[in-house]
Design a protein around this motif. Structure first.
Motif, mmCIF file in Angstrom:
data_model
loop_
_atom_site.group_PDB
_atom_site.id
_atom_site.type_symbol
_atom_site.label_atom_id
_atom_site.label_comp_id
_atom_site.label_asym_id
_atom_site.label_seq_id
_atom_site.Cartn_x
_atom_site.Cartn_y
_atom_site.Cartn_z
ATOM 1 N N MET A 97 0.628 -1.437 -0.218
ATOM 2 C CA MET A 97 -0.235 -0.359 -0.125
ATOM 3 C C MET A 97 0.941 1.581 0.091
ATOM 4 S SD MET A 97 -2.996 -0.771 0.007
ATOM 5 C CE MET A 97 -4.220 0.789 1.199
ATOM 6 N N GLY B 7 -16.635 4.777 17.586
ATOM 7 C CA GLY B 7 -15.165 3.474 15.992
ATOM 8 C C GLY B 7 -14.262 4.227 16.232
ATOM 9 N N ASN B 8 -13.502 2.910 16.072
ATOM 10 C CA ASN B 8 -12.607 2.674 17.075
ATOM 11 C C ASN B 8 -11.036 1.568 15.773
ATOM 12 O OD1 ASN B 8 -10.704 1.822 19.229
ATOM 13 N ND2 ASN B 8 -10.979 -0.066 19.090
ATOM 14 N N SER B 9 -11.332 2.486 15.159
ATOM 15 C CA SER B 9 -10.823 2.168 13.833
ATOM 16 C C SER B 9 -9.777 2.857 13.286
ATOM 17 C CB SER B 9 -11.507 1.300 12.848
ATOM 18 O OG SER B 9 -10.687 0.657 11.563
ATOM 19 N N ALA B 10 -9.388 2.665 11.792
ATOM 20 C CA ALA B 10 -8.471 4.020 11.007
ATOM 21 C C ALA B 10 -9.278 5.535 11.106
ATOM 22 C CB ALA B 10 -8.400 3.230 9.718
ATOM 23 N N ALA B 11 -10.251 5.313 10.706
ATOM 24 C CA ALA B 11 -10.556 7.172 11.083
ATOM 25 C C ALA B 11 -11.014 7.453 12.612
ATOM 26 C CB ALA B 11 -12.236 7.085 10.708
ATOM 27 N N SER B 32 -16.955 1.316 20.596
ATOM 28 C CA SER B 32 -17.184 0.706 19.834
ATOM 29 C C SER B 32 -17.655 -0.573 20.298
ATOM 30 C CB SER B 32 -15.766 -0.012 19.427
ATOM 31 O OG SER B 32 -15.294 -1.408 19.025
ATOM 32 N N ASP B 33 -18.675 -0.901 18.704
ATOM 33 C CA ASP B 33 -19.736 -1.706 19.141
ATOM 34 C C ASP B 33 -18.804 -3.443 19.122
ATOM 35 O OD1 ASP B 33 -19.005 -2.771 16.663
ATOM 36 O OD2 ASP B 33 -21.003 -2.609 15.822
ATOM 37 N N GLU B 34 -17.214 -3.430 19.064
ATOM 38 C CA GLU B 34 -16.123 -4.753 19.200
ATOM 39 C C GLU B 34 -15.371 -4.444 20.583
ATOM 40 O OE1 GLU B 34 -14.015 -5.831 15.897
ATOM 41 O OE2 GLU B 34 -14.584 -3.603 14.924
ATOM 42 N N ARG B 41 -8.375 -4.433 10.389
ATOM 43 C CA ARG B 41 -9.440 -5.274 9.317
ATOM 44 C C ARG B 41 -8.665 -5.720 7.955
ATOM 45 N NH1 ARG B 41 -14.060 -4.438 11.410
ATOM 46 N NH2 ARG B 41 -13.535 -2.201 12.982
ATOM 47 N N ALA B 78 -23.366 2.786 19.450
ATOM 48 C CA ALA B 78 -24.042 3.500 19.230
ATOM 49 C C ALA B 78 -25.753 3.142 18.831
ATOM 50 C CB ALA B 78 -23.813 4.789 18.792
ATOM 51 N N THR B 105 -17.987 5.185 12.044
ATOM 52 C CA THR B 105 -18.538 3.718 12.376
ATOM 53 C C THR B 105 -18.280 2.251 11.221
ATOM 54 O OG1 THR B 105 -20.785 4.817 12.020
ATOM 55 C CG2 THR B 105 -20.318 4.546 13.910
ATOM 56 N N ARG B 126 -15.581 -9.442 7.800
ATOM 57 C CA ARG B 126 -14.875 -7.855 8.004
ATOM 58 C C ARG B 126 -14.435 -7.582 9.070
ATOM 59 N NH1 ARG B 126 -15.132 -3.348 5.547
ATOM 60 N NH2 ARG B 126 -15.186 -2.178 6.904
ATOM 61 N N LYS B 155 -9.104 -11.636 -1.530
ATOM 62 C CA LYS B 155 -7.874 -11.888 -0.550
ATOM 63 C C LYS B 155 -8.814 -13.368 0.229
ATOM 64 C CE LYS B 155 -6.177 -8.146 0.493
ATOM 65 N NZ LYS B 155 -5.244 -6.767 1.215
ATOM 66 N N ASP B 277 -14.912 4.497 6.168
ATOM 67 C CA ASP B 277 -16.041 4.025 5.261
ATOM 68 C C ASP B 277 -17.629 4.224 5.842
ATOM 69 O OD1 ASP B 277 -13.915 2.553 4.260
ATOM 70 O OD2 ASP B 277 -14.468 0.292 4.844
ATOM 71 N N TRP B 295 -8.287 1.632 3.363
ATOM 72 C CA TRP B 295 -7.618 2.118 4.926
ATOM 73 C C TRP B 295 -7.540 3.800 4.009
ATOM 74 C CZ3 TRP B 295 -7.965 0.625 9.054
ATOM 75 C CH2 TRP B 295 -6.572 0.594 9.742
HETATM 76 C C1 LIG Z 1 -10.510 -8.742 4.833
HETATM 77 C C2 LIG Z 1 -10.320 -6.458 4.805
HETATM 78 C C3 LIG Z 1 -9.715 -6.414 3.672
HETATM 79 C C4 LIG Z 1 -8.944 -5.585 3.332
HETATM 80 N N1 LIG Z 1 -8.060 -4.721 2.687
HETATM 81 C C5 LIG Z 1 -8.386 -3.307 2.117
HETATM 82 C C6 LIG Z 1 -6.766 -3.111 1.759
HETATM 83 O O1 LIG Z 1 -6.001 -3.861 0.689
HETATM 84 N N2 LIG Z 1 -6.302 -2.075 1.245
HETATM 85 C C7 LIG Z 1 -7.233 -0.831 1.389
HETATM 86 O O2 LIG Z 1 -7.430 0.133 1.327
HETATM 87 N N3 LIG Z 1 -8.961 -1.294 2.776
HETATM 88 C C8 LIG Z 1 -8.831 -2.976 2.340
HETATM 89 N N4 LIG Z 1 -9.659 -2.374 3.730
HETATM 90 C C9 LIG Z 1 -11.061 -1.768 3.961
HETATM 91 C C10 LIG Z 1 -10.487 -1.166 4.933
HETATM 92 O O3 LIG Z 1 -10.703 -2.225 6.578
HETATM 93 C C11 LIG Z 1 -11.448 -0.171 4.891
HETATM 94 O O4 LIG Z 1 -11.450 0.618 4.257
HETATM 95 C C12 LIG Z 1 -11.044 1.037 6.960
HETATM 96 O O5 LIG Z 1 -11.025 0.085 7.875
HETATM 97 C C13 LIG Z 1 -12.287 1.623 7.319
HETATM 98 O O6 LIG Z 1 -11.786 2.652 8.443
HETATM 99 P P1 LIG Z 1 -13.250 3.446 9.656
HETATM 100 O O7 LIG Z 1 -12.038 3.268 10.601
HETATM 101 O O8 LIG Z 1 -14.130 4.412 8.691
HETATM 102 O O9 LIG Z 1 -14.169 2.405 9.742
HETATM 103 P P2 LIG Z 1 -13.769 0.236 10.273
HETATM 104 O O10 LIG Z 1 -12.143 -0.514 9.831
HETATM 105 O O11 LIG Z 1 -14.870 -0.509 9.581
HETATM 106 O O12 LIG Z 1 -13.988 0.540 11.314
HETATM 107 C C14 LIG Z 1 -15.277 0.652 12.576
HETATM 108 C C15 LIG Z 1 -15.536 1.436 13.575
HETATM 109 O O13 LIG Z 1 -16.878 1.712 14.622
HETATM 110 C C16 LIG Z 1 -17.677 0.892 15.432
HETATM 111 N N5 LIG Z 1 -18.564 0.953 15.175
HETATM 112 C C17 LIG Z 1 -19.730 0.252 13.675
HETATM 113 N N6 LIG Z 1 -20.703 0.734 14.589
HETATM 114 C C18 LIG Z 1 -21.092 1.401 15.370
HETATM 115 C C19 LIG Z 1 -21.757 1.937 16.428
HETATM 116 N N7 LIG Z 1 -22.914 1.755 16.055
HETATM 117 N N8 LIG Z 1 -21.506 2.194 17.651
HETATM 118 C C20 LIG Z 1 -19.686 2.130 17.954
HETATM 119 N N9 LIG Z 1 -18.902 2.284 17.753
HETATM 120 C C21 LIG Z 1 -19.780 1.238 15.684
HETATM 121 C C22 LIG Z 1 -16.409 -1.097 15.194
HETATM 122 O O14 LIG Z 1 -16.658 -1.649 16.074
HETATM 123 C C23 LIG Z 1 -15.346 -0.578 14.991
HETATM 124 O O15 LIG Z 1 -14.479 0.300 15.108
HETATM 125 C C24 LIG Z 1 -10.313 -4.103 3.649
HETATM 126 C C25 LIG Z 1 -10.800 -4.001 4.715
HETATM 127 C C26 LIG Z 1 -11.180 -6.001 5.117
HETATM 128 C C27 LIG Z 1 -13.127 -6.072 5.367
#
Ligand SMILES: Cc1cc2nc3c(=O)[nH]c(=O)nc-3n(C[C@H](O)[C@H](O)[C@H](O)COP(=O)(O)OP(=O)(O)OC[C@H]3O[C@@H](n4cnc5c(N)ncnc54)[C@H](O)[C@@H]3O)c2cc1C
Lengths: 159, 415
Positions: A97, B7-11, B32-34, B41, B78, B105, B126, B155, B277, B295
């Motif tokens: 990446m 949300g507790n991920s990339a963003a 986070s709901d996880e 991920r 949430a 989220t 996911r 993948k 996302d 990501w």
């Molecule tokens: C198997 C796989 C492979 C991937 N490979 C790539 C890749 O090679 N390159 C790439 O660019 N992207 C890839 N992606 C995509 C990438 O993972 C996502 O774009 C990225 O994770 C988005 O981050 P985010 O923080 O927006 O959301 P997410 O990662 O979806 O995280 C959302 C967060 O919000 C929380 N949440 C959700 N709903 C609620 C709620 N109602 N209340 C509280 N918390 C909540 C979740 O628990 C989580 O912590 C891949 C995805 C998967 C599944």
């Protein structure tokens, strides 16, 4: 904060930097072993040339590194105190990446080990090996004053 | 001032880190709901394939939240946002107040409404828990069917293949990765998949998932009557933004749609931001918003949102669609417009003797998209000039340029 500054006008494309870099990143850090190929080591700096201009190029340790944003494992991280873009090889899975996003093309793929390699600014040295080895001053390692933010940006990213 | 991040991920993590950089004192809470600390991920398929451990998937050190002064609340989903009271209610009936709210989220895997989709042994990938559940299911069967030929599906297919499963991928369209790749590149990827022993069936229309009397999956039935036997079915049919809990705010209609944002990642409601996302992404090439769930976008948008939430001003520079994958150890990278549908684009492609493939899409001397298969070295140089909109004398001139910085970016942009 120190930076590697490049002055293409001074580069004669002698490739001393590449050799010094390869040696520095060999386990033994010895020229002979590195040259005889007993150890696999590769430089993380490359001199590009188009016949007119020569440009030593390595990771610019950008202010806002695209590679760090793209790194999905946390293997690449920006150190806020030193400004270095650090690479933790044990976290790298070879997803490429960062290779896809580095606008300098400064990240190399090691296809056999499935990890990247890039300039680490020689953590074991006072001054990076490339700057030490450069006979013309094309590669200099200097303090860039914090207040000269624009200048720093100018040298480092410019995208 | 209280910052609340859903949300507790990339963003979410990128935003929290940026806020903390700027504002050392005020409280930051992440829901986070996880149950897990922040993990990648994107690595779930690597985990399934046995290349990384659970520990490797965590993005930050164990003491991250504490060290950053962040209150992390796992297992808090949430359920509703009340913008007037500036409060978020969770499924556990907890109430969190905010001054600045970030919705990060993310998205969930789509579940098509196929009869039998609820059978045991049908999964999507996911989350980390999905990966673990699939891992367990792999122990009681050898036959896996993957529905969908997109990046994530492939993948997963490769990971299951690596675990020793017999994998068949059922693709609806006439090629794999149809969103990212044109015919030639897709055919090259298909060759790699065949080489490692994955069967790909194209143009297939699954009509139902078959199961036994216990409700355990036995196979996938196609419209033409064929049944593919399966002990394990993976559904990889794209993702849907996790936005339904926002219905009452008016930010979404039904839920499942991406949130609209501006370049500061602000939503239509004051003090509510969105990134990653769950939101639309500003695309440099269209000069418009579209859905691009990757990501790097999530991380960068999270950073921009965090900056603005903390009171500084920052605009999202925009991005282009891009992705990178490897099958059978051979990498493929595609970015920008790779399948031009309108007039005015030139598509040039070549395959060299070693099997490397390079394809550029150009318009008026500008690069707008590319695909590299095999030799993907320095791909970012192309991504860089797509983003910078650098113009060359002609499409041909750009195509001929060697893939180095001097030729493509030019010294004038360097200093
Ligand atoms: C198997 C796989 C492979 C991937 N490979 C790539 C890749 O090679 N390159 C790439 O660019 N992207 C890839 N992606 C995509 C990438 O993972 C996502 O774009 C990225 O994770 C988005 O981050 P985010 O923080 O927006 O959301 P997410 O990662 O979806 O995280 C959302 C967060 O919000 C929380 N949440 C959700 N709903 C609620 C709620 N109602 N209340 C509280 N918390 C909540 C979740 O628990 C989580 O912590 C891949 C995805 C998967 C599944």
């Amino acid at each position: 904060m120190e930076q590697i500054l490049i002055n293409p006008d001074r580069c004669l494309s002698c490739h001393s930097c590449e050799l010094a870099c390869a040696v520095e990143h060999a386990l033994s850090k010895e020229l002979l072993a590195a040259v005889l190929g007993k150890e696999s080591t590769k430089p993380r700096i490359f001199v590009e040339t188009d016949g007119e201009t020569n440009l030593p190029l390595q990771c610019r340790h950008c202010q806002e590194p695209m590679c760090v944003n793209a790194c999905m494992t946390g293997a690449l991280a920006k150190d806020s105190t030193t400004g270095k873009v650090l690479f933790h090889q044990d976290k790298c899975v070879g997803c490429w990446m960062c290779v896809m996003t580095c606008p300098f093309g400064a990240i190399e793929q090691d296809m056999s080990q499935k990890v990247i390699s890039k300039c680490d600014r020689c953590p074991d040295r006072e001054q990076p090996a490339c700057a030490d080895a450069c006979p013309t001053g094309a590669i200099r390692y200097t303090k860039v004053a914090d207040f000269a933010h624009d200048q720093r940006k100018h040298y480092l990213t410019n995208w | 001032m209280a910052y609340l991040i859903l949300g507790n991920s990339a963003a979410g993590i990128a935003a929290a880190e940026r806020i903390r950089q700027i504002d050392k004192n005020n409280s930051i809470t992440i829901l986070s709901d996880e149950p897990h600390a922040a993990y990648s991920r994107c690595l779930t398929s690597y985990y399934l394939g046995g290349q990384v451990t659970e520990q490797d998937m965590y993005l930050r050190a164990n003491n991250f939240y504490q060290a950053m002064g962040i209150s992390f609340q796992p297992n808090q989903k949430a359920a509703a946002v009340n913008p007037d009271k500036k409060q978020v209610v969770t499924n556990q009936d907890n109430i969190y107040s905010y001054d600045k709210l970030l919705i990060a989220t993310g998205a969930s895997a789509n579940r098509p409404s196929l009869p039998g989709i609820e059978s045991d042994g049908v999964f999507s990938l996911r989350t980390m828990d999905d990966a673990k559940a699939i891992e367990v299911a792999c122990q009681s069967g050898r036959q896996a069917v993957v529905l969908g030929g997109g990046l994530v599906s492939l993948k997963v297919a490769a990971a299951l293949n690596q675990r020793g499963m017999n994998v068949t991928v059922l693709v609806g369209s006439n090629r794999v990765m149809s969103q990212n790749l044109g015919d030639t590149a897709a055919a090259l990827v298909e060759e790699q998949l065949a080489h490692i022993g994955i069967t790909v069936k194209k143009g297939t229309r699954p009509v139902s998932i078959e199961s036994d009397a216990d409700g355990t999956v036995t196979g996938v039935k196609l419209r033409n009557g064929d049944v593919y036997q399966a002990d394990l079915v993976i559904v990889g049919k794209g993702v849907r933004p996790n936005s339904s809990f926002l219905k009452e705010t008016g930010l979404v209609n039904g839920g499942g749609e991406p949130l609209k944002v501006n370049r500061r990642q602000e939503t239509a409601l004051q003090n509510i931001y969105a990134a990653g996302d769950v939101a639309l992404t500003y695309n440099i090439l269209d000069e418009n918003y579209s859905y691009s769930a990757i990501w790097p976008n999530a991380l960068e948008q999270g950073g921009v949102a965090g900056t603005n939430m903390a009171g500084l001003t920052r605009e999202y520079p925009g991005s282009i669609p891009m992705n990178s994958a490897s099958f059978g150890g051979v990498p493929v990278i595609a970015a920008g417009i790779t399948q031009p549908r309108a007039e005015g684009y030139t598509l040039i492609e070549e395959k060299d003797a070693k099997g490397n493939y390079r394809m550029l899409v150009l318009a008026d001397g500008r690069l707008v998209g590319f695909t590299l298969f095999g030799d993907t070295s320095r791909a970012g140089l192309y991504t860089g000039i797509i983003k910078s909109r650098k113009q060359f004398p002609s499409d041909q001139a750009l195509w001929q340029k060697p893939r180095n910085y001097l030729s493509l970016a030019g010294i004038s942009t360097y200093q």
